[in-house]
Design an enzyme around this catalytic site. Structure first.
Site, PDB file in Angstrom:
ATOM      1  N   MET A   1       2.071  -6.332 -16.659  1.00 20.05           N
ATOM      2  CA  MET A   1       0.774  -5.781 -16.273  1.00 20.05           C
ATOM      3  C   MET A   1       0.579  -5.851 -14.775  1.00 20.05           C
ATOM      4  O   MET A   1      -0.483  -6.149 -14.294  1.00 20.05           O
ATOM      5  CB  MET A   1      -0.327  -6.557 -16.977  1.00 20.05           C
ATOM      6  CG  MET A   1      -1.712  -6.025 -16.649  1.00 20.05           C
ATOM      7  SD  MET A   1      -2.997  -6.773 -17.619  1.00 20.05           S
ATOM      8  CE  MET A   1      -4.415  -6.332 -16.634  1.00 20.05           C
ATOM      9  N   CYS A   2       1.562  -5.591 -14.017  1.00 17.71           N
ATOM     10  CA  CYS A   2       1.463  -5.654 -12.561  1.00 17.71           C
ATOM     11  C   CYS A   2       0.624  -4.492 -12.033  1.00 17.71           C
ATOM     12  O   CYS A   2       0.335  -3.539 -12.747  1.00 17.71           O
ATOM     13  CB  CYS A   2       2.854  -5.622 -11.944  1.00 17.71           C
ATOM     14  SG  CYS A   2       3.905  -6.983 -12.487  1.00 17.71           S
ATOM     15  N   GLY A   3       0.240  -4.572 -10.760  1.00 18.35           N
ATOM     16  CA  GLY A   3      -0.510  -3.505 -10.122  1.00 18.35           C
ATOM     17  C   GLY A   3       0.216  -3.016  -8.884  1.00 18.35           C
ATOM     18  O   GLY A   3       0.797  -3.809  -8.138  1.00 18.35           O
TER      19      GLY A   3
ATOM     20  N   ARG B   1      -4.462  -8.183 -12.382  1.00 13.15           N
ATOM     21  CA  ARG B   1      -3.231  -7.610 -12.917  1.00 13.15           C
ATOM     22  C   ARG B   1      -1.991  -8.410 -12.515  1.00 13.15           C
ATOM     23  O   ARG B   1      -0.918  -8.211 -13.098  1.00 13.15           O
ATOM     24  CB  ARG B   1      -3.057  -6.158 -12.426  1.00 13.15           C
ATOM     25  CG  ARG B   1      -4.148  -5.217 -12.906  1.00 13.15           C
ATOM     26  CD  ARG B   1      -3.860  -3.796 -12.437  1.00 13.15           C
ATOM     27  NE  ARG B   1      -2.715  -3.236 -13.136  1.00 13.15           N
ATOM     28  CZ  ARG B   1      -2.788  -2.483 -14.229  1.00 13.15           C
ATOM     29  NH1 ARG B   1      -3.962  -2.207 -14.770  1.00 13.15           N
ATOM     30  NH2 ARG B   1      -1.695  -2.004 -14.792  1.00 13.15           N
TER      31      ARG B   1
ATOM     32  N   VAL C   1       1.043  -6.397  -6.820  1.00 14.39           N
ATOM     33  CA  VAL C   1       0.627  -7.716  -7.302  1.00 14.39           C
ATOM     34  C   VAL C   1       1.358  -7.963  -8.614  1.00 14.39           C
ATOM     35  O   VAL C   1       1.466  -7.081  -9.459  1.00 14.39           O
ATOM     36  CB  VAL C   1      -0.901  -7.823  -7.488  1.00 14.39           C
ATOM     37  CG1 VAL C   1      -1.600  -7.831  -6.133  1.00 14.39           C
ATOM     38  CG2 VAL C   1      -1.450  -6.701  -8.358  1.00 14.39           C
TER      39      VAL C   1
END
Length: 309
Positions: free
Chosen positions: A1-3, A30, A159
């Site tokens: 679930m990175c951004g 995230r 992130v």
């Protein structure tokens, strides 16, 4: 679930360090484990090399400071030995450094020679690209490296929530496309033919510092750029060659591009305004730099888009 996030100013430099920090910080939920930036200043005659000489978990070692200073002096010595004229080597954190120098030779042997120093990893090398990544959220990293002062034309950031590997800098994005100057990638998703492409690229002489598939994308694209492909063509080719569900952003010395696989399942919202294009996993990140009412959209189909400064 990175951004992931990207921004490019098409009519001159902007405060890309501060802007990218606001975008990434708005997506802290995230990925709280690490934050990373690929920042592009105005091209210079000097090469800029960002590198680290240790990992964060080594700072408590009893001989840390002495070992780090020996390694820093060795970096300067090796730069001189290969014919580089060193302008400056400065510490950016307890273990990360920035060096600027004049050098006319090939980048691969230079990077390999520097990385042969125990504990050393070259994070980026180029005339305008500077990669900064570390543990913590974007505000923490920005304050530590004074990124609010960085002015440039474009940037990407990431992130990370560590789900399949350790919380460390090696797993943090962005990734430099070793050994190609001024190319970097951030990516959200997963490549299912990662090992196949890693073996192919290793047979071409490339090395990888991590097990992250984003690093594969960076080197894949840069190799095709070096062979004469345009960035847009290289990205379109990647959608046929790379399997999986992914969205990625790529930056070169003068361009920012985005690509989505054919399923287009990973979110990316973008806004094109006068003099600026902003992209991110969430609209909140775009509103962090453009608080006024904006028009934005999510490309729902497989798509490649490129903007130049």
């Amino acid at each position: 679930m990175c951004g992931i996030a990207g921004i490019i100013h098409t009519d001159g430099p902007g405060d890309v360090g501060a802007e990218m920090t606001r975008m990434l910080q708005s997506m802290k939920h995230r990925g709280p484990d690490s934050a990373g930036y690929a920042l592009y200043g105005e091209p210079s005659e000097l090469l800029v090399m960002r590198f680290k000489l240790a990992d964060p978990n080594e700072t408590s070692d009893f001989d840390f400071s002495e070992r780090l200073e020996r390694s820093r002096r060795e970096v300067e010595s090796r730069l001189s030995k290969v014919g580089a004229t060193v302008d400056r080597v400065q510490g950016e954190s307890a273990y990360a450094y920035r060096a600027s120098f004049r050098y006319e030779g090939e980048l691969k042997p230079l990077a390999d020679y520097i990385e042969n120093i125990p504990g050393c990893e070259v994070l980026s090398l180029g005339h305008s690209l500077e990669i900064v990544k570390d543990l913590g959220d974007a505000r923490t990293v920005s304050d530590s490296y004074r990124l609010g002062e960085f002015r440039g034309t474009h940037a990407i950031g990431h992130v990370r929530m560590a789900t399949e590997s350790d919380v460390d800098i090696a797993g943090a994005h962005p990734y430099w496309a070793y050994p190609f100057s001024d190319v970097a990638v951030v990516h959200n998703g997963q490549l299912t033919n990662y090992h196949q492409w890693r073996r192919r690229l290793e047979r071409h002489g490339h090395r990888f510092q991590s097990e992250c598939d984003s690093e594969i994308i960076a080197v894949y694209l840069a190799e095709r750029l070096a062979d004469g492909m345009s960035l847009e063509t290289a990205m379109k080719t990647s959608l046929s060659d790379l399997d999986g569900v992914f969205t990625y952003l790529v930056v070169t010395e003068d361009s920012l591009g985005m690509a989505k696989d054919e399923m287009a399942a990973k979110p990316l919202v973008l806004h094109e305004g006068d003099g600026m294009v902003a992209l991110a996993s969430e609209e909140s990140a775009i509103r962090a730099v453009l608080p006024q009412e904006i028009d934005s959209y999510d490309p729902y189909e497989s798509e490649v888009l490129v903007w130049s400064r």
